[in-house]
Scaffold this active site. Sequence first.
Site, PDB file in Angstrom:
ATOM      1  N   LYS A 277     -14.609  -7.741  -7.895  1.00  0.00           N
ATOM      2  CA  LYS A 277     -13.832  -8.587  -8.810  1.00  0.00           C
ATOM      3  C   LYS A 277     -13.137  -9.724  -8.037  1.00  0.00           C
ATOM      4  O   LYS A 277     -13.085 -10.862  -8.509  1.00  0.00           O
ATOM      5  CB  LYS A 277     -12.799  -7.747  -9.565  1.00  0.00           C
ATOM      6  CG  LYS A 277     -12.211  -8.489 -10.754  1.00  0.00           C
ATOM      7  CD  LYS A 277     -11.548  -7.561 -11.746  1.00  0.00           C
ATOM      8  CE  LYS A 277     -10.959  -8.371 -12.898  1.00  0.00           C
ATOM      9  NZ  LYS A 277     -10.476  -7.534 -13.992  1.00  0.00           N
ATOM     10  N   ASP A 278     -12.635  -9.410  -6.842  1.00  0.00           N
ATOM     11  CA  ASP A 278     -12.050 -10.459  -6.005  1.00  0.00           C
ATOM     12  C   ASP A 278     -13.123 -11.474  -5.586  1.00  0.00           C
ATOM     13  O   ASP A 278     -12.834 -12.667  -5.460  1.00  0.00           O
ATOM     14  CB  ASP A 278     -11.393  -9.854  -4.754  1.00  0.00           C
ATOM     15  CG  ASP A 278     -10.018  -9.257  -5.059  1.00  0.00           C
ATOM     16  OD1 ASP A 278      -9.469  -9.563  -6.131  1.00  0.00           O
ATOM     17  OD2 ASP A 278      -9.510  -8.479  -4.229  1.00  0.00           O
TER      18      ASP A 278
ATOM     19  N   GLU B 184       4.870 -34.224  -0.747  1.00  0.00           N
ATOM     20  CA  GLU B 184       3.625 -33.725  -1.323  1.00  0.00           C
ATOM     21  C   GLU B 184       3.922 -33.020  -2.647  1.00  0.00           C
ATOM     22  O   GLU B 184       5.037 -32.550  -2.871  1.00  0.00           O
ATOM     23  CB  GLU B 184       2.965 -32.737  -0.361  1.00  0.00           C
ATOM     24  CG  GLU B 184       2.399 -33.393   0.868  1.00  0.00           C
ATOM     25  CD  GLU B 184       1.142 -34.178   0.550  1.00  0.00           C
ATOM     26  OE1 GLU B 184       0.042 -33.671   0.747  1.00  0.00           O
ATOM     27  OE2 GLU B 184       1.271 -35.327   0.070  1.00  0.00           O
TER      28      GLU B 184
ATOM     29  N   HIS C 285       0.810  -1.213   0.000  1.00  0.00           N
ATOM     30  CA  HIS C 285       0.000   0.000   0.000  1.00  0.00           C
ATOM     31  C   HIS C 285       0.844   1.264   0.000  1.00  0.00           C
ATOM     32  O   HIS C 285       0.335   2.362  -0.169  1.00  0.00           O
ATOM     33  CB  HIS C 285      -0.992  -0.030   1.167  1.00  0.00           C
ATOM     34  CG  HIS C 285      -2.174  -0.914   0.872  1.00  0.00           C
ATOM     35  ND1 HIS C 285      -3.442  -0.646   1.300  1.00  0.00           N
ATOM     36  CD2 HIS C 285      -2.271  -2.049   0.135  1.00  0.00           C
ATOM     37  CE1 HIS C 285      -4.276  -1.588   0.865  1.00  0.00           C
ATOM     38  NE2 HIS C 285      -3.575  -2.448   0.161  1.00  0.00           N
TER      39      HIS C 285
ATOM     40  N   SER D 231      -0.147  -1.083  -6.259  1.00  0.00           N
ATOM     41  CA  SER D 231      -0.028  -2.323  -7.018  1.00  0.00           C
ATOM     42  C   SER D 231       0.608  -2.083  -8.371  1.00  0.00           C
ATOM     43  O   SER D 231       0.455  -1.011  -8.955  1.00  0.00           O
ATOM     44  CB  SER D 231      -1.423  -2.924  -7.245  1.00  0.00           C
ATOM     45  OG  SER D 231      -2.013  -3.264  -6.029  1.00  0.00           O
TER      46      SER D 231
END
Lengths: 423, 260
Positions: A244-245, A288, A216, A220
Amino acid sequence: MAGLHKSEFTNPVIRWVDTRMPVFTMMQKEYGSFPTPRNFNYFWNFGALAMVNLMIMIITGIFLAMNYAPNTAMAFDSVQRIMRDVNYGWLLRYVHQNGASMFFIVVYIHIFRGLYYGSYKYPRELLWMIGVVLLILMMATAFMGYVLPWGQMSYWGATVITNLFSAFPIVGDPIVTWLWGGFSVDNPTLNRFFSLHYLLPFVLVGVTFLHVVALHITGSNNPLGIDVKSPQDTLPFHPYYTIKDSVGICVYLMVFAALVFFAPNFLGDPNNFIPANPLQTPADIVPEWYFLPFYAILRSVPNKLGGVCMMFGSLLVLFVLPWLDTSKVRSARFRPLYRPFIFVLVVSVVILGMVGAHRPEGIWVVLGRVCTAYYFLHFLVLLPIIGKFERPLPLPESISKPVLGGGGGPLPAGAAAKPMEKA
Amino acid sequence: MMRVSVRHTLRTAALACALGAVALAAPARAQEAPVPPKQNWSFNGPFGAFDMASVQRGFAVYQNVCSNCHSMNLLHYRDLAGIGLTPEQIKAVAASFTVPLGLDDQGQPIEGPALPSSQFRAPFPNEKAARAAMGGALPPDLSLIFNAREYHGDYIYALLTGYADPPADMKMQAGMHYNKYFPGHQIAMPQPLHGGDVSFPGNAPNTLDAEAHDVVNFLAWASNPEMTTRKQIGVRVVLFLALMTGLTYAVKRQIWSDAH
């Protein structure tokens, strides 16, 4: 005086709190009106998804811990008791177990996003480095979590991985004894792994907070990789990116649910349904799936210490990535020479994953070595060199231009080389 | 001292095995077992469910044949409600077994008929007793055997029906039996089912194939008793999420309509 905060909220309760402790103002600033580049694609969902995933893991984990017994004599059966006798215990456990796989899927895509769009470059180097810390913490957490059910793979995986440290001369063996809390993987090991597996997720929360703080400050990155130049280039985070998220979260939950409800053991190993037995080694000890590429790098070096160094090096090299990449252009979209090599990198990591799942025989040895070599070649040689010779494509003048289509095509090629001016 | 040396041996063995696994040239394992043929199981697929009649017959096979050597320590008689037994039936099944019931008031161990809350009666009191009775081999606990083997039901079915005479050139170890699907082909367990081992109510077929099929169904249930519920919930969850995805996407389109 150290005055009260001037709150803009009108609800009297919120206002009362906010004037004394402006958390609502902070949330509004960081997640409400926070100016966000308007041109994100769906790759930018994966940070939020990782956050959601971490929350899911912590919540299910807390409830699992209420019913789990970290003792070699009881661990295996206590997990099965959760599966059989605890109300919806099977759901908690399968969500937690598959949540680890989902977490790695999400984080690997998140990292790919960063690599492809150059999110690690100035001014986001620290943000990226904190991200690498998160990845390593997450791997440690996942590794220790896999030991807790105390099945055969838990036990032998723990034995193999902790034994890696014995490769270091002189200090190696004492380190391994210290890690184990004894002379083999045993009850003290299980106890401390449980303790750390409970602790590290909260460390992850803390470091994630730093990751977001750093994000922040710089703001971004975006698919064009160019800086925000005017308010026209941005949209407030809410409602544009909250919604959108949310779309991304729904799709992610659908994949997650399909895994949990229809194929909960698809990504697991049958051997882990056999209780740990120090006297019987499974035919193949396989980690894994999310560790397979690193396991393949480890095995590709015909020297134990060399393999261990290469494996850790494959993660550590990411810390210096911002300085290895000499190109000033962030997004691979405008880097015609570099762009194909990212896909070669992805392909070699996928092949390394397949190599890790197979016994090191025949073609797999060759493939493992070639792809390991490429992995390091990519970061240590290609990235520095390509940046020097590449002629980037012309960068768009601003984010809003191509989005809003407001005329004024890309600048002439000469202007392309200065994408780094301050926003 | 004994303890120390055992520990040391263990550690050395562990290290050797671990390093062996990590080392480049892992020795080729003895003869790989063939991939078992795929069978049609009613529990396959996202809508698959257990064939409860078959699971119950499989339980009968387990009780009459398998349970002579194999424990199922993770199961309690009460769990049989999950395969459709009534509380009375469960009580009757449990009561037919004599199990340890803790200590009496004088501190002496007592035995008595099992309760619905009792674990399935184990054929041997501990691993040593089992090995002693079985010529050194340990019959594995079957609670999770379906999940614990690659190819799951297909493998168990193939194993149960895969006994044959060894090839002429194969040298069998003493007390071992040839099986087409067991890794290494030499298994300590003699052929457990031959067909006709158990007679089922309603004259359901009890050929070797049918018995093996039923017992796989039972073992699949025993490993995953929650499976039917899980898939039913799963279908609803996925449908709900599909709806939510559609709705959320529509809202997203609307919110973004002024931003393009």
